[in-house]
Enzyme design. Structure first.
Site, PDB file in Angstrom:
ATOM      1  N   HIS A  73      50.956  94.549 -51.180  1.00 18.13           N
ATOM      2  CA  HIS A  73      51.323  95.432 -50.067  1.00 18.13           C
ATOM      3  C   HIS A  73      52.732  95.886 -50.436  1.00 18.13           C
ATOM      4  O   HIS A  73      53.705  95.182 -50.143  1.00 18.13           O
ATOM      5  CB  HIS A  73      51.336  94.699 -48.733  1.00 18.13           C
ATOM      6  CG  HIS A  73      50.102  93.876 -48.481  1.00 18.13           C
ATOM      7  ND1 HIS A  73      48.884  94.441 -48.183  1.00 18.13           N
ATOM      8  CD2 HIS A  73      49.901  92.543 -48.481  1.00 18.13           C
ATOM      9  CE1 HIS A  73      47.992  93.470 -48.015  1.00 18.13           C
ATOM     10  NE2 HIS A  73      48.578  92.315 -48.198  1.00 18.13           N
ATOM     11  N   GLN A  76      56.113  95.691 -48.460  1.00 18.37           N
ATOM     12  CA  GLN A  76      56.709  94.393 -48.118  1.00 18.37           C
ATOM     13  C   GLN A  76      57.795  93.966 -49.111  1.00 18.37           C
ATOM     14  O   GLN A  76      58.561  93.037 -48.825  1.00 18.37           O
ATOM     15  CB  GLN A  76      55.616  93.327 -47.979  1.00 18.37           C
ATOM     16  CG  GLN A  76      54.725  93.588 -46.756  1.00 18.37           C
ATOM     17  CD  GLN A  76      53.570  92.605 -46.597  1.00 18.37           C
ATOM     18  OE1 GLN A  76      53.519  91.583 -47.263  1.00 18.37           O
ATOM     19  NE2 GLN A  76      52.634  92.943 -45.717  1.00 18.37           N
ATOM     20  N   ARG A  97      54.392  87.265 -39.651  1.00 16.25           N
ATOM     21  CA  ARG A  97      53.643  88.498 -39.469  1.00 16.25           C
ATOM     22  C   ARG A  97      54.272  89.386 -38.385  1.00 16.25           C
ATOM     23  O   ARG A  97      54.281  90.610 -38.508  1.00 16.25           O
ATOM     24  CB  ARG A  97      52.191  88.157 -39.122  1.00 16.25           C
ATOM     25  CG  ARG A  97      51.256  89.315 -39.292  1.00 16.25           C
ATOM     26  CD  ARG A  97      49.830  88.895 -39.053  1.00 16.25           C
ATOM     27  NE  ARG A  97      49.564  88.609 -37.659  1.00 16.25           N
ATOM     28  CZ  ARG A  97      48.356  88.703 -37.091  1.00 16.25           C
ATOM     29  NH1 ARG A  97      47.323  89.066 -37.826  1.00 16.25           N
ATOM     30  NH2 ARG A  97      48.180  88.417 -35.825  1.00 16.25           N
ATOM     31  N   TYR A 136      47.528  99.580 -46.078  1.00 16.32           N
ATOM     32  CA  TYR A 136      47.118  99.721 -44.674  1.00 16.32           C
ATOM     33  C   TYR A 136      48.105 100.410 -43.750  1.00 16.32           C
ATOM     34  O   TYR A 136      47.775 100.629 -42.580  1.00 16.32           O
ATOM     35  CB  TYR A 136      46.688  98.365 -44.096  1.00 16.32           C
ATOM     36  CG  TYR A 136      47.754  97.288 -44.032  1.00 16.32           C
ATOM     37  CD1 TYR A 136      48.596  97.185 -42.930  1.00 16.32           C
ATOM     38  CD2 TYR A 136      47.879  96.358 -45.053  1.00 16.32           C
ATOM     39  CE1 TYR A 136      49.546  96.176 -42.869  1.00 16.32           C
ATOM     40  CE2 TYR A 136      48.822  95.347 -44.991  1.00 16.32           C
ATOM     41  CZ  TYR A 136      49.663  95.264 -43.889  1.00 16.32           C
ATOM     42  OH  TYR A 136      50.602  94.270 -43.836  1.00 16.32           O
ATOM     43  N   ARG A 223      38.750  89.373 -39.476  1.00 15.30           N
ATOM     44  CA  ARG A 223      39.391  89.536 -38.158  1.00 15.30           C
ATOM     45  C   ARG A 223      39.467  91.011 -37.790  1.00 15.30           C
ATOM     46  O   ARG A 223      39.350  91.386 -36.623  1.00 15.30           O
ATOM     47  CB  ARG A 223      40.820  88.959 -38.199  1.00 15.30           C
ATOM     48  CG  ARG A 223      40.882  87.467 -38.349  1.00 15.30           C
ATOM     49  CD  ARG A 223      42.327  86.983 -38.499  1.00 15.30           C
ATOM     50  NE  ARG A 223      42.757  86.994 -39.886  1.00 15.30           N
ATOM     51  CZ  ARG A 223      43.876  87.561 -40.348  1.00 15.30           C
ATOM     52  NH1 ARG A 223      44.700  88.185 -39.533  1.00 15.30           N
ATOM     53  NH2 ARG A 223      44.176  87.510 -41.616  1.00 15.30           N
ATOM     54  N   HIS A 283      43.087  85.223 -51.409  1.00 18.27           N
ATOM     55  CA  HIS A 283      43.522  83.897 -50.924  1.00 18.27           C
ATOM     56  C   HIS A 283      42.390  82.866 -50.968  1.00 18.27           C
ATOM     57  O   HIS A 283      42.465  81.925 -51.733  1.00 18.27           O
ATOM     58  CB  HIS A 283      44.160  83.947 -49.520  1.00 18.27           C
ATOM     59  CG  HIS A 283      45.248  84.958 -49.390  1.00 18.27           C
ATOM     60  ND1 HIS A 283      46.336  84.971 -50.234  1.00 18.27           N
ATOM     61  CD2 HIS A 283      45.422  86.025 -48.547  1.00 18.27           C
ATOM     62  CE1 HIS A 283      47.135  85.982 -49.905  1.00 18.27           C
ATOM     63  NE2 HIS A 283      46.606  86.643 -48.894  1.00 18.27           N
ATOM     64  N   ASP A 334      51.182  90.124 -53.763  1.00 16.42           N
ATOM     65  CA  ASP A 334      51.017  90.211 -52.317  1.00 16.42           C
ATOM     66  C   ASP A 334      52.265  90.702 -51.584  1.00 16.42           C
ATOM     67  O   ASP A 334      52.521  91.896 -51.544  1.00 16.42           O
ATOM     68  CB  ASP A 334      50.534  88.829 -51.814  1.00 16.42           C
ATOM     69  CG  ASP A 334      50.037  88.843 -50.384  1.00 16.42           C
ATOM     70  OD1 ASP A 334      50.152  89.877 -49.719  1.00 16.42           O
ATOM     71  OD2 ASP A 334      49.522  87.810 -49.916  1.00 16.42           O
TER      72      ASP A 334
HETATM   73  C1  NGQ Z   1      48.957  91.588 -44.630  1.00 17.34           C
HETATM   74  N1  NGQ Z   1      49.340  89.418 -45.589  1.00 17.34           N
HETATM   75  O1  NGQ Z   1      48.056  92.360 -44.336  1.00 17.34           O
HETATM   76  O2  NGQ Z   1      50.050  91.973 -45.035  1.00 17.34           O
HETATM   77  C2  NGQ Z   1      48.694  90.101 -44.504  1.00 17.34           C
HETATM   78  C3  NGQ Z   1      49.190  89.594 -43.185  1.00 17.34           C
HETATM   79  C4  NGQ Z   1      47.245  89.507 -41.597  1.00 17.34           C
HETATM   80  C5  NGQ Z   1      48.816  88.292 -46.075  1.00 17.34           C
HETATM   81  N2  NGQ Z   1      47.646  87.952 -45.649  1.00 17.34           N
HETATM   82  C6  NGQ Z   1      48.531  90.172 -41.989  1.00 17.34           C
HETATM   83  N3  NGQ Z   1      49.457  87.574 -46.949  1.00 17.34           N
HETATM   84  O3  NGQ Z   1      46.588  88.870 -42.404  1.00 17.34           O
HETATM   85  O4  NGQ Z   1      46.876  89.652 -40.451  1.00 17.34           O
HETATM   86 ZN    ZN Z   2      47.630  90.514 -48.494  1.00 18.62          ZN
END
Ligand code: NGQ
Ligand code: ZN
Length: 469
Positions: A73, A76, A97, A136, A223, A283, A334
């Site tokens: 991402h 980040q 988050r 995203y 989710r 993951h 990531d």
């Molecule tokens: C993300 N990051 O989309 O950036 C996610 C966090 C989530 C990681 N999973 C947000 N490391 O999973 O809801």
């Molecule tokens: Zn991620």
């Protein structure tokens, strides 16, 4: 026709000596010839003629296939160092988050491009030549689609082109805040897409596909996307395109999945979708033995991001048992707390050593050498997850080459089967000296060719983002 001569090159079967690598104007490898100094290229020429013909070719000591970063991402990268202060309650993935959402609220397409360019230049300097962007932040801060639906994805691709890194763009499907179609929270409105939005973005990106650029999709997680939506996207997406998803990263996610469906996330995915080699499961931290076997059998890639998983307190992947069952893995950075392929591979192995209180765990019966096993394994899984012709010094694949710094003391006195052990486990200096992508040098003497201008723009971007906090 362009050429590089490596005294030692890592080929699919292992290290080879005196390797001549040739590529065409499109950046694809056309020939790889070991023993080239002995006139093996064209015996008719004879040894003397061969030496003459190699006289003007660039020579390097150690050449490796460039690594694939299968999970990013990129925005980040600008959060680095800002989330390491304890809050009032016990901090976790979920409190991190919230900070990340707050940071994402105000970034503009210009910021997204500037941050990505900085990140990609760093990734290249540390041996990554390809990257998969799990993308995203696709809407404007007020939640509206940009007039160009792929605006922000195009910005990330522009950064990839500026820096030279190979790109697999994965527009994200992101509709809900939790299992059972829970509505998105206000702070997730910039991420909102349904199946038709994703297909529209994929279509808008179609003209940008080329030898350096592929487009797949990424349902954010179980989710955030339903099986029905994922099926709707996959019904239209060409079969060869990669599909990535975050899965089973946190215990709370597994529990919410069980509460909602009586199934764990990976179990649910396996029972409801055709999980196969086009899939990359990011993951996959909290698995039962059956789920580990299921992923290994399916041929899907386990996309492991050890430095972010450590930083966010995720847990450890069942690497040993997954590998014993022939599982395919790759690495990603990531959240970009690290931009180094070496650090991901080192922590992948170190997590296992700490957990099992043993040494030299990431190996196979055929490959007992941890550094070689990790680099070659992550190339294979990374290439599969990227859906691009990369990951080996082989005709037909991209000429993506990392040259190590043989003048560094860590490289002194090594047998060939110790080179990658030294690279992965010895010290913290960057041993990547020069990097070529698609036949073009983009890093020379540890400097990215556009590094200064890119860093200046990144600095300006961070100054602007400070004002919003
Ligand atoms: C993300 N990051 O989309 O950036 C996610 C966090 C989530 C990681 N999973 C947000 N490391 O999973 O809801
Ligand atoms: Zn991620």
């Amino acid at each position: 026709m362009s050429k590089l001569f490596a005294r030692h090159a890592l080929l699919p079967d292992g290290w080879a000596k005196d390797v001549l690598i040739e590529w065409d104007a499109s950046g694809a490898i056309t020939a790889v010839t070991a023993g080239a100094d002995d006139a093996a290229v064209d015996p008719a020429l004879g040894a003397a003629a061969q030496r003459v013909s190699l006289a003007n070719v660039d020579r390097v000591e150690y050449a490796l296939p460039g690594m694939i970063n299968l999970h990013s991402h990129s925005f980040q990268r600008a959060l680095g160092g800002r989330t390491e202060k304890a809050g009032d309650s016990k901090d976790s993935f979920w409190t991190w988050r919230e900070l990340m959402y707050r940071f994402a609220r105000n970034i503009t397409p210009e910021h997204i491009e500037a941050i990505a360019a900085q990140l990609f230049s760093e990734c290249l300097r540390h041996g990554y030549t390809s990257l998969c962007e799990f993308h995203y932040v696709q809407r404007a801060p007020d939640g509206a689609m940009y007039p160009r639906p792929a605006e922000t994805a195009e910005r990330v691709i522009a950064a990839a082109r500026l820096t030279g890194i190979g790109m697999t763009m994965l527009p994200v499907l992101y509709s809900y805040s939790g299992f059972g179609e829970k509505p998105l929270k206000p702070e997730q409105q910039r991420f909102r897409t349904d199946a038709q939005d994703v297909l529209r973005i994929v279509e808008a990106l179609e003209p940008l596909r080329d030898a350096q650029t592929e487009v797949g999709v990424a349902p954010h997680s179980l989710r955030a996307a339903t099986v029905g939506q994922i099926e709707e996207v996959l019904a239209t997406l060409p079969k060869a395109r990669p599909v990535h998803i975050h899965i089973a990263e946190q215990m709370a996610e597994v529990q919410q999945s069980l509460d909602w469906s009586g199934r764990r996330p990976v179990q649910w995915l396996q029972e409801n979708l055709d999980m196969d080699q086009r899939w990359c499961l990011i993951h996959a931290t909290h698995l039962t033995d059956d789920e580990v076997s299921g992923i290994a059998r399916s041929g899907a890639v386990a996309g492991l991001c050890p430095t972010t998983e450590a930083n966010l307190g995720d847990g450890l992947f069942s690497l040993e048992s997954f590998l014993a069952q022939g599982g395919v893995f790759g690495i990603g950075s990531d959240s970009h707390v690290s931009q180094s392929a070496v650090e991901e591979l080192r922590w992948l192995e170190y997590g296992q050593r700490l957990q099992h209180q043993r040494r030299n765990i990431a190996v196979s019966d055929a490959q007992r050498n941890v550094g070689d096993f990790l680099w070659q394994g992550a190339l294979r899984g990374g290439a599969q997850a990227a859906g691009r012709p990369v990951g080996a010094l082989t005709p037909g694949l991209r000429a993506d080459i990392v040259v190590l710094d043989d003048a560094h003391p860590n490289m002194f006195g090594l047998a060939l089967d110790e080179v990658l052990g030294s690279l992965v486990f010895s010290g913290n200096d960057n041993l990547v000296k020069d990097v070529m992508v698609g036949g073009q040098w983009v890093v020379r003497n540890q400097q990215h060719v556009a590094q200064q201008a890119i860093a200046a723009r990144f600095k300006q971007t961070l100054a602007e983002l400070r004002e919003f906090r």
